[in-house]
Design a protein around this motif. Structure first.
Motif, PDB file in Angstrom:
ATOM      1  N   PHE A 118      -4.415   6.976   1.994  1.00 23.26           N
ATOM      2  CA  PHE A 118      -3.173   7.394   2.650  1.00 23.26           C
ATOM      3  C   PHE A 118      -3.094   8.892   2.885  1.00 23.26           C
ATOM      4  CE2 PHE A 118       1.440   8.119   2.813  1.00 23.26           C
ATOM      5  CZ  PHE A 118       1.862   7.062   3.574  1.00 23.26           C
ATOM      6  N   TYR A 119      -3.321   9.686   1.860  1.00 24.18           N
ATOM      7  CA  TYR A 119      -3.207  11.141   1.980  1.00 24.18           C
ATOM      8  C   TYR A 119      -4.518  11.807   2.365  1.00 24.18           C
ATOM      9  CZ  TYR A 119       1.476  10.776   0.223  1.00 24.18           C
ATOM     10  OH  TYR A 119       2.790  10.451   0.087  1.00 24.18           O
TER      11      TYR A 119
ATOM     12  N   TYR B 251      -8.584   4.143   8.753  1.00 24.08           N
ATOM     13  CA  TYR B 251      -8.486   4.215   7.291  1.00 24.08           C
ATOM     14  C   TYR B 251      -9.850   4.102   6.630  1.00 24.08           C
ATOM     15  CZ  TYR B 251      -3.639   4.517   5.880  1.00 24.08           C
ATOM     16  OH  TYR B 251      -2.401   4.975   5.607  1.00 24.08           O
TER      17      TYR B 251
ATOM     18  N   GLY C 107      -4.117   2.546   0.164  1.00 26.56           N
ATOM     19  CA  GLY C 107      -3.235   3.308  -0.719  1.00 26.56           C
ATOM     20  C   GLY C 107      -3.878   4.617  -1.144  1.00 26.56           C
TER      21      GLY C 107
ATOM     22  N   TYR D 142       0.820  -1.211   0.000  1.00 27.41           N
ATOM     23  CA  TYR D 142       0.000   0.000   0.000  1.00 27.41           C
ATOM     24  C   TYR D 142       0.846   1.249   0.000  1.00 27.41           C
ATOM     25  CZ  TYR D 142      -0.181   1.793   4.909  1.00 27.41           C
ATOM     26  OH  TYR D 142       0.070   2.380   6.110  1.00 27.41           O
TER      27      TYR D 142
ATOM     28  N   SER E 293     -10.799   7.202   4.179  1.00 29.27           N
ATOM     29  CA  SER E 293     -10.820   6.926   2.745  1.00 29.27           C
ATOM     30  C   SER E 293     -12.158   7.339   2.129  1.00 29.27           C
ATOM     31  CB  SER E 293     -10.506   5.454   2.454  1.00 29.27           C
ATOM     32  OG  SER E 293     -11.388   4.627   3.161  1.00 29.27           O
TER      33      SER E 293
ATOM     34  N   SER F 139       0.619   9.679  -5.267  1.00 25.80           N
ATOM     35  CA  SER F 139       0.945  11.015  -4.754  1.00 25.80           C
ATOM     36  C   SER F 139       1.525  11.896  -5.868  1.00 25.80           C
ATOM     37  CB  SER F 139       1.932  10.913  -3.590  1.00 25.80           C
ATOM     38  OG  SER F 139       3.235  10.650  -4.049  1.00 25.80           O
TER      39      SER F 139
ATOM     40  N   ALA G 103       0.400   4.213  -2.593  1.00 27.66           N
ATOM     41  CA  ALA G 103       0.145   5.575  -2.120  1.00 27.66           C
ATOM     42  C   ALA G 103       1.134   6.559  -2.736  1.00 27.66           C
ATOM     43  CB  ALA G 103       0.236   5.623  -0.602  1.00 27.66           C
TER      44      ALA G 103
END
Lengths: 478, 61
Positions: free
Chosen positions: A247-248, A394, A244, A80, A398, A88, A84
């Motif tokens: 993540f941000y 998460y 993934g 993941y 997400s 990005s 990610a």
């Protein structure tokens, strides 16, 4: 009596506090400095802030604990990260550009500005804070275990979690993100050394890598592949996709994006971050070695520390504990700070008519302490596996992804009402699945199902409720 | 065709390739095969990103 581990651990806490104070010198601590470092961080700091995400207590204890207790499915953690970072490259520059253009400070600001809706901002802030708490709790559970184990039981877990929360709250109140960035430097140097050391020494102790895995594979056939505990290939694919992409979407990671000086930083980091996370492999090796060194532990989170204590002298356990403390402080302080900023800036300010800047800053710092206290109470209640706490957070964050993705790359396809409905439905599904005790449905991660439902709702609702054409802003992908 | 399409390769390797790589043996470089396979793709992700970064015109300013 083992004094040395305790001395080393408390010295580490002291050093990080001093670093935090040094970092704030000569800086006027307004909210923009406090939370986004005045948008002046270069490649190195942004790298470490974003990489801080990989080397958390979760990695340290959760990663090794999963290798120990779950086996093959642990490999999702490697995958993941790569996914990610790959995304990005495309995702972060437009977010950064938009944030800079509109002087955004927090994640909800993005939604408020994009959809011109303070209520959407409040919704995002609430979901963000709710998601941060299990994550923070996972850090604190880990920190509590480290201190309890390193003190050979002299300091119990509730006491050490309490101490940890206070240290974290003091730290955040004083220095904001500058302190975090500097401590991140110290943390990453220490953690890489420690992880490489134990990840090589422990497997050699049980006869070398090849023999170790051969032995595990003979004792537990199927343990080293996907499929354990219902976590098969569909689970792997859906979990890697969900984490993934999510993540941000963490408020603190989203906010850390704003600290960058220019957008090329993200593209360059996308090259090196995947390699950087290979260090995780050695965390797993240590966890696998623990299967042979300390079999049948009740609590798999303890695998790494228990194995280290059995094999090495007490002071080594101290250094590892110290590194573990830093892995909790860096992400923990980022999360606490984000929670404080979210509540003050995006819930308190829009709802209160008398909110001045000075007042908002005070509210932010007060809520740092309240969130710390709430997390502490939750930590006393539950002793869940660190990875499951993280996955729960998460699942929540997400749910922002479908809206963010569309807002950036297809602004016309998502309306304010659509964004609202999508996030509500996604979060509602996560809550429903979590309360009914499900984490996997038909082999697929429930966060992924929720994200899918969310995406469909966003598209359908947006299609019937287009924003008034004059209000639709152009897509930011220029 | 944009060089950015290169990133599709690691995605296929990680999400689809894993179906064929889900084995414990042979143990390669001291790792169960599944783990070795994922390490290879992480390195390849990095390589792909480096190529994309190098040839993506957005980074030439």
């Amino acid at each position: 009596m083992h004094k040395s581990p305790m001395v080393i651990i408390f010295a580490t806490i002291l050093i990080s506090l001093i670093l935090g104070m040094l970092a704030r010198r000569k800086k006027k601590m307004d909210l923009e400095q406090w939370s986004v470092g005045g948008r002046g961080f270069g490649v190195m700091f942004v790298f470490l802030l974003l990489a801080g995400e990989i080397y958390t207590t979760f990695t340290f204890l959760g990663g090794s604990g999963w290798a120990y207790g779950t086996g093959g499915p642990t490999v999702y953690i490697l995958a993941y990260g790569a996914v990610a970072y790959l995304f990005s490259y495309f995702l972060l520059p437009p977010i950064w550009r938009y944030a800079k253009e509109h002087n955004l400070i927090s994640q909800p600001d993005f939604f408020i500005k994009m959809f011109d809706s303070k209520w959407l901002g409040i919704l995002v802030a609430v979901v963000g804070v709710v998601a941060i708490i299990p994550y923070l709790q996972s850090q604190m559970t880990g920190l509590g275990l480290i201190v309890e184990t390193a003190s050979y039981g002299a300091i119990s877990q509730p006491v050490s979690i309490g101490i940890a929360m206070i240290v974290l709250a003091v730290y955040v109140t004083i220095s904001g993100i500058h302190g975090t960035a500097w401590t991140a430097v110290l943390k990453d140097i220490l953690i890489v050394i420690v992880v490489l050391f134990i990840g090589i020494a422990l497997p050699i102790h049980v006869g070398g890598f090849h023999d170790m895995f051969t032995k595990i594979n003979q004792e537990k056939p199927g343990f080293l592949t996907l499929g354990n505990g219902g976590m098969g290939i569909p689970w792997f694919i859906s979990t890697v996709a969900m984490t993934g992409l999510g993540f941000y979407m963490w408020p603190h990671a989203f906010g850390a994006v704003y600290t960058a000086k220019h957008e090329r930083i993200f593209r360059r980091n996308a090259i090196f971050l995947p390699l950087y996370q290979l260090v995780l492999l050695f965390v797993f090796f240590a966890g696998f070695a623990a299967i042979l060194i300390v079999p049948n532990l009740q609590n798999s989170n303890l695998a790494l520390l228990a194995a280290v204590q059995k094999v090495f002298p007490a002071w080594v356990a101290g250094i590892i504990g110290g590194a573990g403390v830093l892995t909790a402080i860096v992400p923990g302080s980022l999360m606490l700070m984000s929670a404080g900023t979210l509540i003050a800036e995006n819930i308190y300010r829009p709802l209160s008519k008398s909110a001045t800047d000075a007042k908002v800053q005070i509210v932010a710092r007060v809520f740092v302490w309240i969130v710390a206290a709430v997390t502490f109470l939750f930590s006393l209640q539950s002793n869940a596996a660190i990875v499951s706490l993280l996955l729960m957070g998460y699942d929540f964050v997400s749910q922002f992804f479908p809206t963010v993705l569309l807002a950036i790359f297809a602004r016309g396809a998502v309306s304010k009402v659509g964004a609202f409905a999508g996030i509500l439905v996604g979060v509602g599904l996560v809550v429903y699945f979590t309360l009914s005790g499900q984490s996997i449905l038909w082999g697929v991660n429930i966060g992924f199902w929720s994200m899918l439902g969310n995406m469909i709702v966003v598209l359908v609702v947006s299609a019937v409720t287009r924003d008034a054409s004059s209000k639709v802003k152009e897509s930011v992908t220029a | 065709m944009s060089v950015r399409w290169l990133t599709i390769i690691p995605i296929i390797g990680i999400f689809i390739g894993v179906i064929f790589a889900n084995h414990a043996t042979p143990i390669v470089l001291g790792m169960p095969f599944l783990f070795f396979y994922m390490v290879v793709w992480i390195v390849l992700t990095s390589v792909c990103m480096a190529i994309v970064y190098k040839f993506d015109p957005t980074n030439k300013e």
